[in-house]
Design a protein around this motif. Structure first.
Motif, PDB file in Angstrom:
ATOM      1  N   SER A 117       0.814  -1.225   0.000  1.00  0.00           N
ATOM      2  CA  SER A 117       0.000   0.000   0.000  1.00  0.00           C
ATOM      3  C   SER A 117       0.843   1.269   0.000  1.00  0.00           C
ATOM      4  O   SER A 117       0.330   2.347  -0.286  1.00  0.00           O
ATOM      5  N   GLU A 118       2.146   1.169   0.305  1.00  0.00           N
ATOM      6  CA  GLU A 118       3.034   2.327   0.265  1.00  0.00           C
ATOM      7  C   GLU A 118       3.382   2.743  -1.165  1.00  0.00           C
ATOM      8  O   GLU A 118       3.843   3.851  -1.403  1.00  0.00           O
ATOM      9  N   PRO A 130       2.971   4.215  -4.687  1.00  0.00           N
ATOM     10  CA  PRO A 130       2.039   5.195  -5.250  1.00  0.00           C
ATOM     11  C   PRO A 130       1.110   4.545  -6.287  1.00  0.00           C
ATOM     12  O   PRO A 130       1.495   3.587  -6.964  1.00  0.00           O
ATOM     13  N   PRO A 131      -0.102   5.064  -6.405  1.00  0.00           N
ATOM     14  CA  PRO A 131      -1.080   4.465  -7.331  1.00  0.00           C
ATOM     15  C   PRO A 131      -0.544   4.254  -8.745  1.00  0.00           C
ATOM     16  O   PRO A 131      -0.831   3.232  -9.368  1.00  0.00           O
ATOM     17  N   GLU A 132       0.254   5.176  -9.245  1.00  0.00           N
ATOM     18  CA  GLU A 132       0.743   5.060 -10.620  1.00  0.00           C
ATOM     19  C   GLU A 132       1.763   3.939 -10.805  1.00  0.00           C
ATOM     20  O   GLU A 132       2.120   3.598 -11.932  1.00  0.00           O
ATOM     21  N   ARG A 181       1.393   0.897  -8.912  1.00  0.00           N
ATOM     22  CA  ARG A 181       0.824  -0.302  -8.283  1.00  0.00           C
ATOM     23  C   ARG A 181       0.705  -1.483  -9.231  1.00  0.00           C
ATOM     24  O   ARG A 181       0.473  -2.608  -8.786  1.00  0.00           O
ATOM     25  N   ASP A 182       0.894  -1.263 -10.510  1.00  0.00           N
ATOM     26  CA  ASP A 182       0.881  -2.390 -11.438  1.00  0.00           C
ATOM     27  C   ASP A 182       2.247  -3.080 -11.508  1.00  0.00           C
ATOM     28  O   ASP A 182       2.373  -4.134 -12.118  1.00  0.00           O
TER      29      ASP A 182
END
Length: 97
Positions: free
Chosen positions: A65-66, A68-70, A72-73
């Motif tokens: 979860s640390e 970053p969204p960009e 996460r893949d």
């Protein structure tokens, strides 16, 4: 691990963000990044490597979860990991398959 990857495999180990940045400036077949290293986190380096098309994986004791969204893949392998997991990733990256 180098035994499983063969004599042509070159392993570059770095301990800091600045060393990782210098290594990432060179052509790499793949990268295994810890998230927390001396000098900070490796997210900018991961983004740069991904933009170049370099296969990469986060290998970390940090929580997924640390990330970053960009990013996460990007594959995430939690420490402790098995050598087999890493060899499979590197072998797949080197075979481009």
């Amino acid at each position: 691990m180098s035994d499983e990857l063969g004599d042509d495999a070159e392993l570059i180990v770095v301990e800091s963000v600045s060393q990782a940045r210098r290594a990432a400036d060179q052509p790499l077949d793949c990268a295994l990044l810890d998230i927390d290293v001396v000098g900070g986190k490796t997210f900018a380096i991961a983004a740069s490597l991904r933009a170049k098309g370099t296969p990469l994986v986060f290998v970390s004791g940090s929580a997924p979860s640390e990330v970053p969204p960009e990013l996460r893949d990007v594959r995430f392998v939690r420490k402790p990991f098995s050598a087999d997991e890493i060899v499979r990733f590197v072998s797949k990256a080197l075979n481009k398959g």
